[in-house]
Scaffold this motif. Structure first.
Motif, short mmCIF file in Angstrom:
data_model
loop_
_atom_site.label_atom_id
_atom_site.label_comp_id
_atom_site.label_asym_id
_atom_site.label_seq_id
_atom_site.Cartn_x
_atom_site.Cartn_y
_atom_site.Cartn_z
N THR A 13 2.59 1.76 4.09
CA THR A 13 2.77 2.27 5.46
C THR A 13 4.07 3.08 5.55
O THR A 13 4.09 4.17 6.16
N GLN A 41 4.35 11.86 6.35
CA GLN A 41 4.00 12.57 7.58
C GLN A 41 5.19 13.34 8.13
O GLN A 41 5.03 14.41 8.70
N LEU A 54 -2.76 10.56 2.52
CA LEU A 54 -2.72 10.26 3.96
C LEU A 54 -4.12 10.02 4.52
O LEU A 54 -4.30 9.15 5.38
N TYR A 88 -5.20 6.61 3.31
CA TYR A 88 -4.44 5.59 4.03
C TYR A 88 -5.03 5.39 5.44
O TYR A 88 -5.19 4.26 5.89
N ALA A 89 -5.33 6.48 6.13
CA ALA A 89 -5.87 6.39 7.49
C ALA A 89 -7.23 5.67 7.49
O ALA A 89 -7.47 4.80 8.34
N ASP A 109 -6.70 1.95 6.70
CA ASP A 109 -6.16 1.23 7.86
C ASP A 109 -7.26 0.92 8.88
O ASP A 109 -7.32 -0.18 9.43
N ARG A 110 -8.14 1.89 9.12
CA ARG A 110 -9.24 1.68 10.08
C ARG A 110 -10.26 0.69 9.55
O ARG A 110 -10.79 -0.13 10.29
#
Length: 161
Positions: A57, A64, A80, A83-84, A87-88
């Motif tokens: 994170t 970012q 990225l 990672y997104a 996370d979801r």
């Protein structure tokens, strides 16, 4: 305890169980294209604990705000994006696990209720069946022969009928 009995018996109607089955089939169809790992493949993957998740994170936050922080040879946009999605998906995994636990809890409670309230105690299995079990004495020789006939080896200590 009387209140919990009422909750168990009316927890899910047959129509709701059918609807649940249909929703699970839809979910199965949605997830079918996704990878399905073997236990050995899962074991080989790097796991993210709470500390490493914090590191990832932090790395995502740094990238970012400063996309040139990593060398150009590394694809920061892919990192990225992964990672997104990760996370979801974690949220969905936790939600699915909680729902699965609730359904499993209902199943366990119903089985406990069935065994303890409706099945006579003298018919519940308390030990592994042997020739000395009074209920099995008449059928034990036949069961033993069927067991041996399937190519299995019998326990010599339990064949004393």
């Amino acid at each position: 305890m009387e209140k919990s009995k009422m909750v168990l018996t009316s927890a899910l109607t047959p129509a709701q169980i059918d609807e649940l089955r249909d929703l699970l089939m839809q979910l199965q169809t949605l997830l079918d294209p996704l990878p399905s790992l073997t236990p050995k493949q899962r074991q080989r993957l790097t796991k993210q604990g709470s500390k490493s998740q914090g590191f990832v994170t932090y790395t995502a936050t740094l990238l970012q705000t400063n996309p040139t922080w990593l060398p150009n040879s590394l694809d920061t946009s892919r990192f990225l994006a992964d990672y997104a999605i990760s996370d979801r998906i974690l949220e969905q995994c936790n939600q699915l696990r909680q729902l699965s636990d609730r359904l499993s809890d209902l199943y366990l409670l119903l089985n406990d209720s069935t065994m303890n309230e409706y099945c006579p105690r003298n018919l519940q299995p308390t030990q592994s069946p042997t020739a000395q079990s009074p209920r099995l004495k008449p059928t034990y020789p036949e069961l033993s022969q069927r067991f041996i006939g399937q190519g299995r080896t019998a326990n010599p200590n339990s064949l004393s009928a």
